[in-house]
Design a protein around this motif. Sequence first.
Motif, short mmCIF file in Angstrom:
data_model
loop_
_atom_site.label_atom_id
_atom_site.label_comp_id
_atom_site.label_asym_id
_atom_site.label_seq_id
_atom_site.Cartn_x
_atom_site.Cartn_y
_atom_site.Cartn_z
N ILE A 248 16.16 14.45 14.69
CA ILE A 248 15.53 14.61 16.00
C ILE A 248 14.50 15.74 15.92
CG2 ILE A 248 15.88 15.17 18.43
CD1 ILE A 248 18.66 14.01 18.22
N PRO A 249 13.23 15.46 16.19
CA PRO A 249 12.21 16.51 16.11
C PRO A 249 12.54 17.68 17.03
CG PRO A 249 11.17 14.35 16.27
CD PRO A 249 12.64 14.14 16.52
N MET A 250 12.29 18.88 16.52
CA MET A 250 12.54 20.09 17.30
C MET A 250 11.80 20.09 18.63
SD MET A 250 14.53 22.59 16.14
CE MET A 250 13.74 24.07 16.76
N THR A 251 10.67 19.41 18.66
CA THR A 251 9.86 19.38 19.89
C THR A 251 10.62 18.74 21.04
OG1 THR A 251 8.82 17.38 19.02
CG2 THR A 251 7.62 19.45 18.76
N TYR A 252 11.57 17.83 20.74
CA TYR A 252 12.36 17.22 21.80
C TYR A 252 13.52 18.11 22.24
CZ TYR A 252 9.93 12.78 21.45
OH TYR A 252 8.97 11.80 21.48
N LEU A 253 13.82 19.12 21.46
CA LEU A 253 14.92 20.02 21.78
C LEU A 253 14.47 21.30 22.46
CD1 LEU A 253 16.92 19.67 18.43
CD2 LEU A 253 17.36 18.49 20.58
N TYR A 254 13.23 21.74 22.16
CA TYR A 254 12.78 23.04 22.68
C TYR A 254 11.36 23.03 23.25
CZ TYR A 254 16.89 25.37 20.74
OH TYR A 254 18.18 25.77 20.49
N PHE A 255 10.68 21.90 23.25
CA PHE A 255 9.27 21.89 23.68
C PHE A 255 9.02 20.87 24.78
CE2 PHE A 255 9.13 23.92 19.58
CZ PHE A 255 8.12 24.87 19.69
N ASN A 256 10.00 20.60 25.63
CA ASN A 256 9.75 19.75 26.79
C ASN A 256 10.33 20.41 28.04
OD1 ASN A 256 12.51 19.29 26.64
ND2 ASN A 256 12.32 17.20 25.88
N ARG A 257 10.00 19.86 29.19
CA ARG A 257 10.43 20.48 30.44
C ARG A 257 11.94 20.44 30.62
NH1 ARG A 257 6.62 22.01 33.96
NH2 ARG A 257 4.49 21.31 33.51
N PHE A 258 12.57 19.37 30.16
CA PHE A 258 14.01 19.28 30.33
C PHE A 258 14.71 20.42 29.59
CE2 PHE A 258 18.26 17.79 29.12
CZ PHE A 258 18.78 17.54 30.38
N SER A 259 14.22 20.73 28.39
CA SER A 259 14.84 21.81 27.62
C SER A 259 14.73 23.14 28.35
CB SER A 259 14.20 21.92 26.23
OG SER A 259 12.87 22.39 26.31
N GLU A 260 13.66 23.31 29.14
CA GLU A 260 13.49 24.56 29.88
C GLU A 260 14.35 24.60 31.15
OE1 GLU A 260 9.49 25.85 30.42
OE2 GLU A 260 9.05 25.84 28.28
N LEU A 261 14.81 23.42 31.61
CA LEU A 261 15.73 23.41 32.74
C LEU A 261 17.08 24.01 32.35
CD1 LEU A 261 15.15 19.89 34.37
CD2 LEU A 261 14.36 22.10 35.20
N LEU A 262 17.37 24.03 31.05
CA LEU A 262 18.67 24.51 30.58
C LEU A 262 18.77 26.03 30.55
CD1 LEU A 262 19.20 22.16 27.47
CD2 LEU A 262 19.54 21.65 29.90
N VAL A 263 17.64 26.71 30.69
CA VAL A 263 17.64 28.17 30.54
C VAL A 263 17.13 28.84 31.81
CG1 VAL A 263 17.32 28.02 28.05
CG2 VAL A 263 15.31 28.20 29.52
N HIS A 264 17.60 30.04 32.02
CA HIS A 264 17.09 30.83 33.15
C HIS A 264 15.68 31.32 32.82
CE1 HIS A 264 20.75 30.82 35.48
NE2 HIS A 264 21.44 31.08 34.36
N LYS A 265 14.89 31.48 33.89
CA LYS A 265 13.48 31.82 33.72
C LYS A 265 13.11 32.95 34.67
CE LYS A 265 13.10 27.48 34.55
NZ LYS A 265 14.39 26.97 34.01
N PRO A 266 12.17 33.79 34.28
CA PRO A 266 11.75 34.87 35.18
C PRO A 266 11.07 34.31 36.43
CG PRO A 266 10.32 34.74 33.25
CD PRO A 266 11.46 33.82 33.00
N GLY A 267 11.51 34.74 37.58
CA GLY A 267 10.89 34.30 38.82
C GLY A 267 11.35 32.95 39.32
N GLU A 268 12.43 32.40 38.72
CA GLU A 268 12.90 31.09 39.15
C GLU A 268 13.54 31.19 40.53
OE1 GLU A 268 15.79 29.93 36.25
OE2 GLU A 268 17.21 31.51 36.80
N GLY A 269 13.49 30.08 41.26
CA GLY A 269 14.12 30.02 42.57
C GLY A 269 15.58 29.62 42.48
#
Length: 515
Positions: A248-269
């Motif tokens: 599975i290409p790393m881009t599907y694990l760490y370079f899409n929007r879904f992967s960023e839903l899994l982590v907390h982000k600065p300024g998130e609501g």
Amino acid sequence: MDKKQVVIVGAGISGLLACKYCLSKGFNPRVFDLESDIGGVWVKTIKTTRLQAPKPLYQFSDFPWPESVVDVFPTQQQMLEYLRSYATHFDLMPHIKLQSRVNSISYDGPSSQAWSLWNGIGEMSSSKGKWNVTVTDTRTATTQVYIADFVILCLGRFKDVPNMPKFPVGKGPEIFRGKAIHSMEYAAMDDDKAEAFVKGKKVVVVGFGKTGLDIARECASINGPEHPCTIVYRRDHWKLPDWAPWGIPMTYLYFNRFSELLVHKPGEGFVLNLLATLLSPLRWGVSKFVESYIKSKLPLAKFDMVPQHSFSKDARSSLILYMPDSDNFINAVEEKSIQLKKSQSFSFYEKGIFIDEDNTQIEAEIVIFATGFRGVEKLKDVFESSTFGDFISGSPRVPLYRECIHPQIPQVAVIGFSESLSNMYISEMRAKWVVALLEGAFKLPSVTEMEKDIARWDDYMKQSTEENHYRSSVGTLEIWYNDQLCKDMGMNRLRKNGLFANLFEPHGPLDYVSP
């Protein structure tokens, strides 16, 4: 529109991008670089240096790699040719002055410390002051002062000012009978000279990052087990044997929007915070998925190379390392052409280095420090004003709004200092953003609001990367970060067609080519 005079310091990737986007909006950029060629860190590298990221992630949005380059991880020479082609295609060279050292920049204008808005008005529609840029032509030894409305610092944090460990008196390189150099000096040698320098010698490499790994492998290929190369390092980081764990290409694990839903982000609501909390088991699972693949490909446990932290933590810190031809490295360790020694500290003695933790001696004729660079010091020292220099270095992480603007330093931007997993297109987004600010396309928030945003990113780095929080990096939040830049510039943050594509497809440079 007033044709502002812009000075760009550095003709590496970020400097070329800044120059190109300045020209596209009618500004008058002048680029200075100390080297005799464009390319920044790519001008002087060791023989085996290649890209760390696959080329689809490391290319200009409007100037893709030519089809003639078939390597997924191009070589240094291919990288330099690509950068030269880019500069030629967009006619950047007439604006670049090489072999020119920028000694300092000094601000001639009203004090900025009482301003509630950056530059007094939050934009660049009018300049309250000017920057004096003192430049020495190293060919003629002549010095000239250039006047600029705006300065873009593209200095690069991985060159010029070496990070050399400090030792107690009588325990440093001064008592060593061999040669102790920084990797910067080794990289500056031509290939034949570098080979002759280490041939038949016992070499110790201090540091196990990308440069340390490459130097050790070169030494092992030249000398073999007869003259082993020892790597001395403090801690292990995850090293990727390839970019497709379990297919599975790393881009599907760490370079899409879904992967960023899994982590907390600065300024998130509230909603995004709740999602990241609920999906945290999946985040843990993705990290373990990658780790299991690395362990299956590399005998980390056998050589005591298993990191004590998660793969995701290294990714968030921009510390993951691609190890090309990993079997070759493991074979070199197996046959003892490369030896590994983990230690928190060491000192020198006449014939080599002394490991403090277990009182062992390692004989050496050459010690090469692959210990990185003092990027913050380099950035600080370009300012003639100690006040501005202290603004830059006053906190562990360089405090830049959108990783580009210091709230209290007027008419200056920094591009390329803060890292990501795919540095080139993040630098391109920053160049677009800075030039849009210059153009008056948007205004910056108040100094107070910018400082609050910087603090939110600082808190995020402390929570997500712990001891690595001092690193200027957006880590695995490239899309989230780009969303902020797109919002400021009035660009559509959704870069693909359809909900599924925007959520699950990897994002890369070509997604940001259009407004």
